[in-house]
Motif scaffolding. Structure first.
Motif, PDB file in Angstrom:
ATOM      1  N   LYS A  85      13.943 -10.223  26.080  1.00 42.14           N
ATOM      2  CA  LYS A  85      12.753  -9.537  26.604  1.00 42.14           C
ATOM      3  C   LYS A  85      11.587 -10.504  26.726  1.00 42.14           C
ATOM      4  CE  LYS A  85       9.878  -5.527  26.328  1.00 42.14           C
ATOM      5  NZ  LYS A  85       9.607  -4.262  25.768  1.00 42.14           N
ATOM      6  N   LEU A  88      13.156 -13.417  29.705  1.00 40.13           N
ATOM      7  CA  LEU A  88      13.768 -13.092  30.995  1.00 40.13           C
ATOM      8  C   LEU A  88      13.156 -11.840  31.597  1.00 40.13           C
ATOM      9  CD1 LEU A  88      17.622 -13.530  30.496  1.00 40.13           C
ATOM     10  CD2 LEU A  88      16.144 -14.931  31.894  1.00 40.13           C
ATOM     11  N   LYS A  89      12.936 -11.863  32.894  1.00 35.68           N
ATOM     12  CA  LYS A  89      12.453 -10.658  33.562  1.00 35.68           C
ATOM     13  C   LYS A  89      13.578  -9.642  33.718  1.00 35.68           C
ATOM     14  CE  LYS A  89       8.616 -12.538  36.166  1.00 35.68           C
ATOM     15  NZ  LYS A  89       7.994 -12.662  37.476  1.00 35.68           N
ATOM     16  N   ASN A  90      14.786 -10.109  33.987  1.00 33.91           N
ATOM     17  CA  ASN A  90      15.926  -9.228  34.209  1.00 33.91           C
ATOM     18  C   ASN A  90      16.746  -9.073  32.914  1.00 33.91           C
ATOM     19  OD1 ASN A  90      17.703  -7.593  35.529  1.00 33.91           O
ATOM     20  ND2 ASN A  90      18.841  -9.259  36.484  1.00 33.91           N
ATOM     21  N   TYR A  91      16.065  -8.866  31.791  1.00 39.29           N
ATOM     22  CA  TYR A  91      16.753  -8.790  30.501  1.00 39.29           C
ATOM     23  C   TYR A  91      17.604  -7.537  30.369  1.00 39.29           C
ATOM     24  CZ  TYR A  91      13.282  -5.404  28.896  1.00 39.29           C
ATOM     25  OH  TYR A  91      12.508  -4.296  28.737  1.00 39.29           O
ATOM     26  N   ARG A  92      17.252  -6.452  31.065  1.00 37.97           N
ATOM     27  CA  ARG A  92      17.978  -5.185  30.936  1.00 37.97           C
ATOM     28  C   ARG A  92      19.439  -5.304  31.352  1.00 37.97           C
ATOM     29  NH1 ARG A  92      14.217  -0.264  31.108  1.00 37.97           N
ATOM     30  NH2 ARG A  92      12.215  -1.240  30.702  1.00 37.97           N
ATOM     31  N   PHE A  93      19.727  -6.084  32.379  1.00 37.27           N
ATOM     32  CA  PHE A  93      21.115  -6.288  32.805  1.00 37.27           C
ATOM     33  C   PHE A  93      21.948  -6.874  31.665  1.00 37.27           C
ATOM     34  CE2 PHE A  93      24.306  -9.321  34.259  1.00 37.27           C
ATOM     35  CZ  PHE A  93      25.169  -8.473  34.930  1.00 37.27           C
TER      36      PHE A  93
END
Length: 143
Positions: A85, A88-93
């Motif tokens: 978190k 990375l901006k795309n941490y949810r993936f």
């Protein structure tokens, strides 16, 4: 990093407080907090995690790993979440992938434990005082 932890606590404080209050009461009344054990008498895939955490927090690492060796996946998940978190901006993936992977690992480990440890090795034991058995006894279906 501390900001992420504080944000999580602010977001989920009601759930945290309820767990701190309700879980010990349920454990005191029924001897377990596992709904699967309470209702059906059989352990769930995460049975032993609470005791493993308690052992780990008191420095009893060996007992913790014996109770549930996959506790490290949950701890690793929290650390991974905080790190991703923050970086990375795309941490949810990646978190979703990690959760799916851990779910599969827990499922297959549960099958292994049920085949090799149930019903004789804690926490993989049968609770004969479960709700289903109590109802069936009261209805006269089992003795």
């Amino acid at each position: 990093m501390l900001n992420i932890i504080v944000d999580l606590i602010k977001r989920y404080w009601i759930g945290i407080v309820l767990c701190i209050i309700v879980l010990p009461i349920i454990n005191f009344l029924f001897g377990t907090v596992c709904l699967s054990t309470l209702i059906a008498g059989i352990p769930c895939p995460t049975c032993g995690i609470t005791r493993a955490t308690g052992y780990l927090l008191t420095g009893r690492v060996k007992e913790s790993m014996q109770m549930h060796p996959l506790l490290f996946l949950i701890i690793g998940g929290f650390i991974l979440y905080i790190f991703l978190k923050k970086n990375l901006k795309n941490y949810r993936f990646f978190i979703k992938f990690y959760v799916i992977l851990c779910t599969l690992i827990f499922f297959f480990f549960y099958i292994y434990r049920m085949q090799n440890e149930f019903p004789n090795t804690a926490p993989m034991v049968y609770n004969k005082d479960n709700v289903v058995a109590t109802v069936l006894k009261a209805a006269g279906y089992i003795k």
